[in-house]
Design an enzyme around this catalytic site. Sequence first.
Site, PDB file in Angstrom:
ATOM      1  N   LYS A   1       0.940  -1.382  -0.057  1.00 40.62           N
ATOM      2  CA  LYS A   1       0.052  -0.535  -0.216  1.00 40.62           C
ATOM      3  C   LYS A   1       0.454   1.260  -0.052  1.00 40.62           C
ATOM      4  O   LYS A   1       0.444   2.462   0.756  1.00 40.62           O
ATOM      5  CB  LYS A   1      -0.780  -0.183   1.057  1.00 40.62           C
ATOM      6  CG  LYS A   1      -1.504  -1.597   1.530  1.00 40.62           C
ATOM      7  CD  LYS A   1      -2.131  -1.655  -0.348  1.00 40.62           C
ATOM      8  CE  LYS A   1      -3.348  -0.265  -0.595  1.00 40.62           C
ATOM      9  NZ  LYS A   1      -4.132  -0.901  -2.026  1.00 40.62           N
TER      10      LYS A   1
ATOM     11  N   HIS B   1       6.297  -7.525  -2.683  1.00 35.67           N
ATOM     12  CA  HIS B   1       6.467  -7.463  -1.625  1.00 35.67           C
ATOM     13  C   HIS B   1       7.615  -7.922  -0.410  1.00 35.67           C
ATOM     14  O   HIS B   1       7.771  -6.856   1.349  1.00 35.67           O
ATOM     15  CB  HIS B   1       5.349  -6.902  -0.611  1.00 35.67           C
ATOM     16  CG  HIS B   1       4.130  -6.334  -0.743  1.00 35.67           C
ATOM     17  ND1 HIS B   1       4.132  -4.641  -1.640  1.00 35.67           N
ATOM     18  CD2 HIS B   1       2.382  -7.457  -1.266  1.00 35.67           C
ATOM     19  CE1 HIS B   1       2.857  -4.539  -2.398  1.00 35.67           C
ATOM     20  NE2 HIS B   1       1.958  -5.553  -1.756  1.00 35.67           N
TER      21      HIS B   1
ATOM     22  N   LEU C   1      -2.251   7.351 -15.878  1.00 29.45           N
ATOM     23  CA  LEU C   1      -1.818   7.338 -14.554  1.00 29.45           C
ATOM     24  C   LEU C   1      -2.848   7.926 -13.792  1.00 29.45           C
ATOM     25  O   LEU C   1      -2.237   8.060 -11.295  1.00 29.45           O
ATOM     26  CB  LEU C   1      -0.444   7.063 -13.983  1.00 29.45           C
ATOM     27  CG  LEU C   1       0.094   5.854 -15.445  1.00 29.45           C
ATOM     28  CD1 LEU C   1       1.792   6.659 -14.878  1.00 29.45           C
ATOM     29  CD2 LEU C   1       0.077   4.337 -13.955  1.00 29.45           C
TER      30      LEU C   1
ATOM     31  N   SER D   1      -8.315   7.744 -13.721  1.00 29.01           N
ATOM     32  CA  SER D   1      -8.450   7.204 -14.474  1.00 29.01           C
ATOM     33  C   SER D   1      -8.414   5.883 -14.023  1.00 29.01           C
ATOM     34  O   SER D   1      -8.567   4.970 -14.777  1.00 29.01           O
ATOM     35  CB  SER D   1      -6.849   7.674 -15.707  1.00 29.01           C
ATOM     36  OG  SER D   1      -6.860   6.551 -16.484  1.00 29.01           O
ATOM     37  N   MET D   2      -7.198   5.727 -12.666  1.00 29.03           N
ATOM     38  CA  MET D   2      -6.743   4.078 -12.181  1.00 29.03           C
ATOM     39  C   MET D   2      -8.063   4.204 -12.019  1.00 29.03           C
ATOM     40  O   MET D   2      -8.293   2.664 -11.807  1.00 29.03           O
ATOM     41  CB  MET D   2      -5.595   4.405 -11.475  1.00 29.03           C
ATOM     42  CG  MET D   2      -3.585   4.683 -12.003  1.00 29.03           C
ATOM     43  SD  MET D   2      -3.462   3.178 -12.700  1.00 29.03           S
ATOM     44  CE  MET D   2      -2.788   2.535 -11.015  1.00 29.03           C
TER      45      MET D   2
ATOM     46  N   MET E   1      -8.954   1.417  -4.410  1.00 28.50           N
ATOM     47  CA  MET E   1      -8.518   2.993  -4.450  1.00 28.50           C
ATOM     48  C   MET E   1      -8.990   3.654  -3.994  1.00 28.50           C
ATOM     49  O   MET E   1     -10.832   3.363  -4.358  1.00 28.50           O
ATOM     50  CB  MET E   1      -8.125   3.122  -6.122  1.00 28.50           C
ATOM     51  CG  MET E   1      -6.928   2.461  -6.858  1.00 28.50           C
ATOM     52  SD  MET E   1      -6.884   2.504  -8.180  1.00 28.50           S
ATOM     53  CE  MET E   1      -5.338   1.559  -8.761  1.00 28.50           C
TER      54      MET E   1
ATOM     55  N   GLY F   1      -6.174   8.260  -3.888  1.00 29.20           N
ATOM     56  CA  GLY F   1      -5.073   8.902  -3.689  1.00 29.20           C
ATOM     57  C   GLY F   1      -4.634  10.288  -3.191  1.00 29.20           C
ATOM     58  O   GLY F   1      -3.738  11.321  -4.256  1.00 29.20           O
TER      59      GLY F   1
END
Length: 328
Positions: free
Chosen positions: A64, A140, A259, A263-264, A292, A295
């Site tokens: 994350k 990760h 990006l 949009s994401m 999401m 952001g």
Amino acid sequence: MVSTDNEDAELDQILDKHFKNKFRSGYVNIKGFSMPKRFEDMQEDIYNWNVLSDKDVWISSFPKTGTTWTQEMVWMILNNLDAVKGQENLGFRVPFLELSAIFDHRESIKNNPDFDPPEFLADSIKYCKSLKSPVCLKTHLPWCLMPKHIQEGTRKPKIIYVTRNPKDTCVSYFNHAKLLEGYSGTFDDFCRLFLAGKLTYTPFWEHIFPYWERRHQSNILFVKYEEMIKDLPTVIRRVAQFLEKDLTDQQVAFLTDHLSFASMKKNRSVNYDTLVEFNKKHNLTNFDGAFMNSGTVGSHKTKMSPEWIEKFDAWTEEHLKGSLYSLE
């Protein structure tokens, strides 16, 4: 922050109570890091991973911290901004190496003939091994659990490590754990687990520093989430240069738009809608949320109490004492 034996035992109970679910059988400590028990079955395969080419690309991070954002950026740059091919699920395009340790579906597959997870989820090691080099992988894993070829420097694939300030990371990790990992506890307990190094891939600073200390190696690029928020076009150019790809100003503008958070968020190939729907269909998780969220930088301010912010700040100050690392 040092916990007493009683606190440690209490946190272990909280971890088991709220994470021991339909795809998590328990936790183990491996080389100082908290990992799902299933990882024990994968550790040797990963350590002995035959890293074939210095042209391979590994995207590494603590969970994350901007990983999905970076995956999409890197894949697009490596594939000449192919937006059509980019509609394929990101899990196929940039597979998550140890994903099957995080979502262990072996019992569900055995007991339910209708349970049919995608290949990259059912056996992530097998799927990654099926790919031809050069490959682009996500992990990760902390440095000490990476393949021996990488740790010893006998192979030098390009490694992009992305990180983020711990308070925003914790809030985002909490939402992720509720949505995809079946976490059933409170945010306060999650913060306690985070600071105590009980969550998967913790301790946080011990994850970051080994990559940070190697940031001057020619095959390692260290990127901060906050840099991406502040000036994404500049980061895109840095990443493209690192990947030895030339982008025109027009391509940088296209990728910056592609990006963007808006949009994401509506891009089903990257926002894990498929996995969320799959988990709900099979009653693995039932939390309503989005992969999401904001952001933004500073998202912790709407979730963390002043007391938790103070604790995180003191913990951060303690770990950064004497270090050149900066949160900015």
